[in-house]
Motif scaffolding. Structure first.
Motif, PDB file in Angstrom:
ATOM      1  N   ILE A   2      34.867  50.837  33.440  1.00  0.00           N
ATOM      2  CA  ILE A   2      34.081  49.686  33.881  1.00  0.00           C
ATOM      3  C   ILE A   2      34.924  48.413  33.857  1.00  0.00           C
ATOM      4  O   ILE A   2      34.914  47.604  34.792  1.00  0.00           O
ATOM      5  CB  ILE A   2      32.830  49.522  33.000  1.00  0.00           C
ATOM      6  N   LEU A   3      35.724  48.211  32.777  1.00  0.00           N
ATOM      7  CA  LEU A   3      36.579  47.016  32.683  1.00  0.00           C
ATOM      8  C   LEU A   3      37.628  47.008  33.794  1.00  0.00           C
ATOM      9  O   LEU A   3      37.945  45.949  34.359  1.00  0.00           O
ATOM     10  CB  LEU A   3      37.256  46.978  31.316  1.00  0.00           C
ATOM     11  N   ALA A   4      38.168  48.191  34.111  1.00  0.00           N
ATOM     12  CA  ALA A   4      39.175  48.250  35.184  1.00  0.00           C
ATOM     13  C   ALA A   4      38.573  47.878  36.524  1.00  0.00           C
ATOM     14  O   ALA A   4      39.177  47.135  37.319  1.00  0.00           O
ATOM     15  CB  ALA A   4      39.772  49.655  35.240  1.00  0.00           C
ATOM     16  N   VAL A   5      37.362  48.367  36.798  1.00  0.00           N
ATOM     17  CA  VAL A   5      36.700  48.056  38.064  1.00  0.00           C
ATOM     18  C   VAL A   5      36.404  46.559  38.145  1.00  0.00           C
ATOM     19  O   VAL A   5      36.589  45.908  39.189  1.00  0.00           O
ATOM     20  CB  VAL A   5      35.411  48.895  38.209  1.00  0.00           C
ATOM     21  N   ILE A   6      35.928  45.977  37.024  1.00  0.00           N
ATOM     22  CA  ILE A   6      35.653  44.541  37.017  1.00  0.00           C
ATOM     23  C   ILE A   6      36.942  43.748  37.223  1.00  0.00           C
ATOM     24  O   ILE A   6      36.964  42.684  37.868  1.00  0.00           O
ATOM     25  CB  ILE A   6      34.983  44.131  35.687  1.00  0.00           C
ATOM     26  N   GLY A   7      38.054  44.265  36.703  1.00  0.00           N
ATOM     27  CA  GLY A   7      39.318  43.527  36.799  1.00  0.00           C
ATOM     28  C   GLY A   7      39.944  43.524  38.169  1.00  0.00           C
ATOM     29  O   GLY A   7      40.846  42.706  38.440  1.00  0.00           O
ATOM     30  N   VAL A  10      39.742  40.230  40.017  1.00  0.00           N
ATOM     31  CA  VAL A  10      40.535  39.212  39.305  1.00  0.00           C
ATOM     32  C   VAL A  10      42.006  39.393  39.641  1.00  0.00           C
ATOM     33  O   VAL A  10      42.726  38.432  39.963  1.00  0.00           O
ATOM     34  CB  VAL A  10      40.306  39.330  37.783  1.00  0.00           C
ATOM     35  N   ILE A  11      42.481  40.646  39.565  1.00  0.00           N
ATOM     36  CA  ILE A  11      43.896  40.916  39.863  1.00  0.00           C
ATOM     37  C   ILE A  11      44.197  40.585  41.325  1.00  0.00           C
ATOM     38  O   ILE A  11      45.245  40.000  41.655  1.00  0.00           O
ATOM     39  CB  ILE A  11      44.216  42.393  39.558  1.00  0.00           C
ATOM     40  N   SER A  13      42.771  38.363  43.244  1.00  0.00           N
ATOM     41  CA  SER A  13      42.816  36.900  43.423  1.00  0.00           C
ATOM     42  C   SER A  13      44.124  36.331  42.907  1.00  0.00           C
ATOM     43  O   SER A  13      44.756  35.472  43.546  1.00  0.00           O
ATOM     44  CB  SER A  13      41.641  36.255  42.685  1.00  0.00           C
ATOM     45  N   LEU A  14      44.544  36.796  41.710  1.00  0.00           N
ATOM     46  CA  LEU A  14      45.803  36.306  41.167  1.00  0.00           C
ATOM     47  C   LEU A  14      46.970  36.659  42.088  1.00  0.00           C
ATOM     48  O   LEU A  14      47.882  35.851  42.310  1.00  0.00           O
ATOM     49  CB  LEU A  14      46.030  36.895  39.772  1.00  0.00           C
ATOM     50  N   ALA A  15      46.938  37.882  42.614  1.00  0.00           N
ATOM     51  CA  ALA A  15      48.027  38.305  43.511  1.00  0.00           C
ATOM     52  C   ALA A  15      48.049  37.491  44.800  1.00  0.00           C
ATOM     53  O   ALA A  15      49.100  37.268  45.413  1.00  0.00           O
ATOM     54  CB  ALA A  15      47.888  39.788  43.825  1.00  0.00           C
ATOM     55  N   TRP A  16      46.863  37.034  45.219  1.00  0.00           N
ATOM     56  CA  TRP A  16      46.774  36.268  46.477  1.00  0.00           C
ATOM     57  C   TRP A  16      47.313  34.854  46.294  1.00  0.00           C
ATOM     58  O   TRP A  16      48.017  34.335  47.160  1.00  0.00           O
ATOM     59  CB  TRP A  16      45.326  36.245  46.933  1.00  0.00           C
ATOM     60  N   TYR A  17      47.011  34.225  45.176  1.00  0.00           N
ATOM     61  CA  TYR A  17      47.333  32.814  44.998  1.00  0.00           C
ATOM     62  C   TYR A  17      48.656  32.576  44.278  1.00  0.00           C
ATOM     63  O   TYR A  17      49.190  31.479  44.299  1.00  0.00           O
ATOM     64  CB  TYR A  17      46.224  32.098  44.241  1.00  0.00           C
TER      65      TYR A  17
END
Length: 417
Positions: A2-7, A10-11, A13-17
């Motif tokens: 579940i934590l991996a799917v939620i992440g 987030v990952i 977005s970080l990779a995009w910006y």
């Protein structure tokens, strides 16, 4: 998972910006000019996607499987559970009859009928009859006999009328599951027994279609005088087991056959009584008579489980182990949930020197009847005779746990220790 799917967002977005540069992590510039790294970066995103997808797939599969398991459990809970029941001797309130054979006889007959219900083990009458005349406490009786259910009642016969009152109790809390009273003609005695057996099955959630019904009620009570003799024989057979009572049982069964030569239950009674008598006398004429009665009874009615068990035991006691093995193998094939059949087969194989096969069947008996004291007693005897007293002691301790008032269990444990 579940934590991996939620992440994942987030990952992403970080990779995009942000961008990884030799100077560290910086905001990704808007133009298309990028700093050239000294070596190519590893593509982490595909591995991340694959890993998260794999974990999500495993989670989904586990969830789907849990639904199947829940449905299977619900189906299993709807099926009848394996129960053990003790039929206590019915109190005989018949006036001026000079005995208790009506109550004892009906108790024995009801026990026999209940034993034919799939998934229901009935405590041997000799164990249940020890509570005759004692104060009734279903919880204590159940603990002593290792059962979950106790059936008790009373019976009164006057002339051509029969009154029977019976109750079924749950041992765990002493609650009453079912009760019924019957006021019938004496000629309907077998029908009353059938109705009691069916009612017990219904109370346990077992379909009445699975209950072995009498094939010919009229044949069983074609002559009420013969049935009277038969009930008296059953009463003597289930009482104490000494030679005088066995001889009385044989006498009454023979009187029943004199009146009705086709009375198959009387032949079955002669088989059981004869086999028990031979165990005490080891007389050649006793074993010959008992075997003849057993075979004749089974020829007329092959469904007599108690008769076939008696015949197998007769073969073992008389040293005919291979014939006993054949009888018990047939019983195991037809009654795969009957612990006594596995115990008999184990005893036959043990007598033949096939220790590994014998132990397998003793332990198989405990698998189908985990709370059956007789199974642990038989296993303990086998282990003791095999020179494994420490293991035998463990089996005998289990007998004491299930049947704390068994004197022989303490004696056996003392021998093993």
């Amino acid at each position: 998972t579940i934590l991996a799917v939620i992440g994942v967002p987030v990952i992403a977005s970080l990779a995009w910006y942000y961008e990884i540069t030799p100077l560290g992590i910086t905001l990704d510039p808007l133009d298309t000019t990028h700093v050239q790294l000294p070596r190519a970066r590893r593509a982490v995103a595909p591995l991340l996607v694959i890993g998260v997808s794999f974990m999500a797939g495993v989670t989904g599969l586990a969830w789907w499987r849990s639904i199947d398991l829940r449905e299977a459990a619900e189906v299993a809970s709807a099926l009848p559970l394996h129960h053990a029941i003790a039929v206590l001797p019915f109190a005989d309130l018949t006036p001026n009859q000079g005995g208790t054979y009506v109550g004892d006889g009906l108790t024995g007959e009801i026990s026999t009928r209940l034993a034919r219900i799939p998934g229901l083990r009935v405590v041997p009458p000799e164990s249940a009859f020890q509570f005759r005349g004692r104060s009734f406490d279903p919880r204590k009786i159940g603990q002593t006999l290792g059962v979950q259910l106790v059936l008790q009642g009373n019976v009164r016969r006057e002339g051509g009328r029969l009154w029977v009152n019976t109750q079924l109790f749950q041992v765990s809390d002493g609650s009453r599951l079912w009760a019924e009273s019957y006021d019938r003609d004496w000629r309907d005695v077998v029908e009353v027994q059938r109705e009691i057996s069916s009612s017990v099955a219904n109370a346990l959630g077992i379909a009445t279609s699975t209950v072995d019904k009498s094939r010919s009620v009229q044949r069983d009570v074609g002559n009420l005088l013969a049935y009277d003799h038969y009930l008296a024989g059953v009463s003597a057979l289930r009482s104490s087991g000494d030679l005088s009572q066995l001889d009385l049982a044989i006498k009454r069964f023979k009187q029943a056959l004199d009146v009705d030569p086709d009375f198959v239950r009387a032949l079955a009674g002669l088989c059981e009584a004869g086999a028990a008598r031979y165990e005490r006398t080891l007389a050649a004429e006793d074993v010959a008579h008992a075997e003849a009665y057993c075979r004749e009874a089974l020829k007329l009615d092959a469904s007599l489980l108690e008769t076939e068990l008696a015949l197998g035991g007769l073969y073992l006691v008389s040293g005919r182990h291979e014939q006993g093995e054949a009888v018990y193998r047939g019983l195991v094939a037809r009654y795969p949930k009957n612990a006594d059949a596995y115990i008999g087969l184990g005893q036959a194989l043990g007598a033949e020197g096939r220790a590994t096969d014998a132990e397998f069947n003793f332990r198989r008996a405990l698998e189908v009847e985990p709370e059956y004291p007789g199974g642990y007693r038989a296993l303990g005897g086998f282990l003791f005779e095999s020179g494994r007293p420490a293991e035998a002691a463990m089996a005998y301790r289990k007998v004491i746990q299930l049947k704390p008032q068994s004197a022989s269990a303490y004696s056996n444990l003392g021998a093993a220790l």
